[in-house]
Design an enzyme around this catalytic site. Structure first.
Site, PDB file in Angstrom:
ATOM      1  N   HIS A 161       0.833  -1.222   0.000  1.00 45.41           N
ATOM      2  CA  HIS A 161       0.000   0.000   0.000  1.00 45.41           C
ATOM      3  C   HIS A 161       0.865   1.270   0.000  1.00 45.41           C
ATOM      4  O   HIS A 161       0.414   2.318   0.452  1.00 45.41           O
ATOM      5  CB  HIS A 161      -0.964   0.044   1.190  1.00 45.41           C
ATOM      6  N   SER A 282      15.147  21.449 -16.080  1.00 49.49           N
ATOM      7  CA  SER A 282      13.964  22.237 -16.405  1.00 49.49           C
ATOM      8  C   SER A 282      14.435  23.572 -16.963  1.00 49.49           C
ATOM      9  O   SER A 282      15.447  24.120 -16.523  1.00 49.49           O
ATOM     10  CB  SER A 282      13.149  22.453 -15.131  1.00 49.49           C
ATOM     11  N   LYS A 288      15.958  21.575 -10.796  1.00 52.95           N
ATOM     12  CA  LYS A 288      15.360  20.303 -11.207  1.00 52.95           C
ATOM     13  C   LYS A 288      16.330  19.363 -11.906  1.00 52.95           C
ATOM     14  O   LYS A 288      17.153  19.773 -12.704  1.00 52.95           O
ATOM     15  CB  LYS A 288      14.175  20.563 -12.164  1.00 52.95           C
ATOM     16  N   GLU A 295      10.281   8.130 -16.863  1.00 55.70           N
ATOM     17  CA  GLU A 295       8.965   8.728 -17.138  1.00 55.70           C
ATOM     18  C   GLU A 295       8.500   8.414 -18.560  1.00 55.70           C
ATOM     19  O   GLU A 295       7.337   8.088 -18.792  1.00 55.70           O
ATOM     20  CB  GLU A 295       9.020  10.243 -16.963  1.00 55.70           C
TER      21      GLU A 295
END
Ligand code: ARG
Length: 464
Positions: A161, A282, A288, A295
């Site tokens: 979980h 970024s 970043k 991804e």
């Protein structure tokens, strides 16, 4: 590409040229030209067989093979003029053969049809593609084994979980991915058997009147079996659907793998370091470092699931035998194979470069009461029923939440508030090492078992 001329290959019964837009709309050459190598391979085998069957002379066969070999060189040198008015890869190559060797070129198509030709080409192409993909799965698995061996003793929290559950070896976690990839490998090996059956000789749909010898082309092309029914031979695309199903499962695995890497590289987890070469920055936020490769792989899984759904839908309404619908099989199949291949390649390159932040993982495992089950098991060994132990430990955890202490940080007196069965030996089971070492059976997370699993994995790879 020109699109004005009437197609010489079937123009005989037509009284006007095909509409220029329709020619483009029905053409497949823009995407099926990538089958050229397998198309030529199939044609060379077909010509060789026709000579042995007495349909071509040896001189005709040689002229055809020579011409096709030169056409392959032309294509590979980027000197081939692909013509959309010639529809597809098959007719482009055949027309060029006739340009080069004259009338003999027109004899190559004796005893076959583009229907069995294209089905043969795709199978030959996919067989090669599967072999490359299998190689990339193995390379990725080797990387996982090396990492698992090196980090068998590194402890991280295991999750259910997405809540801290029990401590596990980082190596053990990596080997879960190894298992998934082993199943993907098996599935593709199994799929390859059905890819590797030969439709050539089915001709348009009913077989051919020439004395073809399908055993010869089967052997020359390395097929494992000859398709037993000509109607099925030209229309079957099960093998492509099976491949997309196996590819979908593999992409689903890579997507889950990606999701974990994305989580773990976040500042909130901070479990691993991905080298800069697998990340991007970024344009607006200077701090970043984004995990682009995982991804993208997670995102690309959708294209492959789409290919599977697309091919199932393509086939479901088709009567026997070949229908032009089948031309739509190629783009999804190519895209699924390319996507899986590239995703595996990226992962096989990236996995050996992953660095665990050992202290961060350890601290996270230490914090979330991850050894609570071990305390319950300890009380069971002292003779209490498991349900009661569960409740006792629940009270201890509640106390820990209130006081900000993990179980291992409590004194013996504090722990004995919850059960007088607890003695000083409890601290051995409350440590992270005690917890993982205790799960010492096949498939368990004890570092010794992780090393044994690595050894089994190496044997599996060596036997491929
Ligand atoms: N380009 C076609 C395909 O990809 C080749 C077979 C065409 N056959 C035909 N009878 N039109 O399926």
């Amino acid at each position: 590409m020109s699109s004005e001329k009437t197609n010489q290959s079937w123009g005989g019964r037509f009284s006007e040229p095909v509409d220029a837009f329709v020619a483009r709309f029905t053409a497949s050459v823009d995407f099926d030209k990538r089958l050229y190598r397998h198309d030529i391979m199939g044609s060379i085998a077909h010509a060789t067989m026709l000579e042995q069957a007495g349909v071509l002379t040896a001189a005709e066969r040689d002229a055809i093979i020579d011409g096709l070999t030169q056409i392959q060189a032309e294509i590979e040198a980027g000197q081939f003029d692909w013509r959309v008015d010639l529809e597809d890869v098959h007719m482009n190559i055949e027309a060029r053969l006739t340009d080069r060797i004259g009338i003999t070129g027109k004899k190559l198509h004796t005893g076959r049809s583009r229907n069995d030709q294209v089905a043969t080409d795709i199978r030959l192409w996919l067989r090669d593609e599967i072999d490359v993909i299998l190689g990339e799965i193995s390379r990725l698995q080797e990387g996982l084994l090396a990492q698992a061996e090196q980090h068998a003793e590194v402890i991280m929290p295991g999750f259910t979980h997405l809540q801290t559950a029990q401590p596990v070896s980082f190596g053990h976690h990596l080997l879960a991915w190894f298992e998934m990839l082993s199943r993907d490998y098996e599935r593709l090996v199994d799929c390859r058997k059905r890819v590797n059956r030969m439709p050539l000789g089915s001709a348009a749909l009913a077989g051919t009147t020439y004395p073809i010898q399908r055993e010869i082309t089967c052997r020359l092309l390395g097929f494992e079996a000859i398709g037993g029914n000509s109607l099925d031979g030209v229309s079957d695309r099960d093998f492509a659907i099976e491949f997309c199903a196996a590819a979908s499962l593999a992409m689903m695995h890579l997507s889950r793998f990606s999701e974990e890497l994305v989580l773990w590289t976040s500042a909130q987890f901070n479990f691993i370091e991905l080298p800069d070469r697998f990340c991007t920055g970024s344009s607006i936020m200077p701090q970043k470092k984004n995990p682009d490769v995982p991804e993208l792989v997670r995102g690309k899984s959708g294209r492959v699931f789409g290919a599977l759904t697309g091919l199932l839908t393509l086939m479901k309404g088709q009567p026997l035998a070949y229908n032009k619908d089948n031309q739509e099989d190629k783009e999804p199949l190519f895209d699924a194979a390319d996507t899986l291949h590239d995703s595996l390649r990226a992962f096989a390159d990236m996995v050996p470069a992953i660095r665990p932040r050992v202290e961060v993982m350890r601290e996270a495992a230490r914090r979330g009461f991850s050894t609570a089950t071990d305390l319950a098991d300890y009380l069971v060994r002292k003779g209490l029923p498991f349900r009661d132990c569960h409740e006792i430990v629940g009270h201890a955890v509640k106390y820990g939440v209130q006081t900000g202490k993990d179980l291992a940080e409590m004194s013996l007196d504090e722990l004995r508030q919850f059960s007088d069965q607890i003695d000083a030996d409890v601290f051995a089971v409350l440590t992270l090492e005690g917890s993982v070492n205790a799960r010492d059976h096949i498939g368990g997370t004890a570092p010794a078992q992780v090393r044994a699993a690595v050894a089994r994995g190496r044997e599996l790879l060596a036997a491929r």
